[in-house]
Design a protein around this motif. Structure first.
Motif, mmCIF file in Angstrom:
data_model
loop_
_atom_site.group_PDB
_atom_site.id
_atom_site.type_symbol
_atom_site.label_atom_id
_atom_site.label_comp_id
_atom_site.label_asym_id
_atom_site.label_seq_id
_atom_site.Cartn_x
_atom_site.Cartn_y
_atom_site.Cartn_z
ATOM 1 N N CYS A 26 0.831 -1.215 0.000
ATOM 2 C CA CYS A 26 0.000 0.000 0.000
ATOM 3 C C CYS A 26 0.860 1.258 0.000
ATOM 4 N N ARG A 119 -8.598 -4.608 4.162
ATOM 5 C CA ARG A 119 -9.083 -3.342 3.604
ATOM 6 C C ARG A 119 -8.802 -2.205 4.586
ATOM 7 N N TYR A 123 -6.346 0.809 4.042
ATOM 8 C CA TYR A 123 -6.854 2.184 4.084
ATOM 9 C C TYR A 123 -6.004 3.051 5.015
ATOM 10 N N THR A 126 -2.604 3.791 3.447
ATOM 11 C CA THR A 126 -2.771 4.756 2.360
ATOM 12 C C THR A 126 -3.011 6.156 2.922
ATOM 13 N N LEU A 155 -6.729 2.274 -3.242
ATOM 14 C CA LEU A 155 -7.260 1.019 -2.718
ATOM 15 C C LEU A 155 -7.958 0.210 -3.807
#
Length: 165
Positions: A26, A119, A123, A126, A155
């Motif tokens: 990421c 996820r 997130y 990021t 994402l």
């Protein structure tokens, strides 16, 4: 570019190698999507709720558990350096800053929001790297929209979409 994402765990995390790979993927994706024109370095530490609460109280005057903290080394504004970043002599990379991630809080939030821990961890990574690059959702509505769009674009690119409940 050859980016260096250093990841350490100060707490027990189930499947730490997979979490480490996710964080690295990421972070590298955000740096690539932002076309960072130099070799960058980010230090990531995964901590427990007590540690991040203490850090949040010390550095932000908020005595509460949070999910991620970002400590930029340079001033950026929406991805544009506001000062000349200097490479570290030993690595040749520009140290963008530190990210402190509370994985237990990420897992709790994933359940709360109805999506996977991957996820949520993706997130938060990021989100934090964008903060290191000077994006800020607390600066106003336009900046919030810009940051959220960049989060979702990155994402989605990585396949870390919101799971259907």
């Amino acid at each position: 570019m050859k980016h260096q994402i250093n990841i350490g765990f100060d707490t027990e995390v189930e499947d730490a190698p997979a979490v480490s790979d996710l964080i690295r993927t990421c972070a590298e994706r955000v740096l690539a999507s932002e076309q960072v024109p130099f070799d960058a370095e980010i230090d990531v530490t995964v901590v427990d709720a007590q540690t991040i609460r203490q850090m949040n109280a010390e550095y932000r005057d908020k005595d509460a558990v949070t999910d991620v903290l970002s400590f930029p080394m340079y001033a950026f504004l929406n991805g544009v350096p506001q000062e000349e970043p200097e490479p570290e002599p030993d690595s040749g990379c520009v140290m963008l800053g530190d990210m402190i991630l509370c994985y237990t809080r990420a897992v709790e939030q994933a359940a709360q929001f109805g999506h996977s821990p991957a996820r949520e961890c993706g997130y938060l990574t990021t989100h934090s790297v964008l903060h290191l690059l000077g994006y800020d959702h607390e600066r106003g509505e336009a900046d919030t929209r810009l940051m959220r769009a960049k989060e979702e674009d990155n994402l989605s690119f990585l396949g870390l979409t919101r799971d259907e409940p």
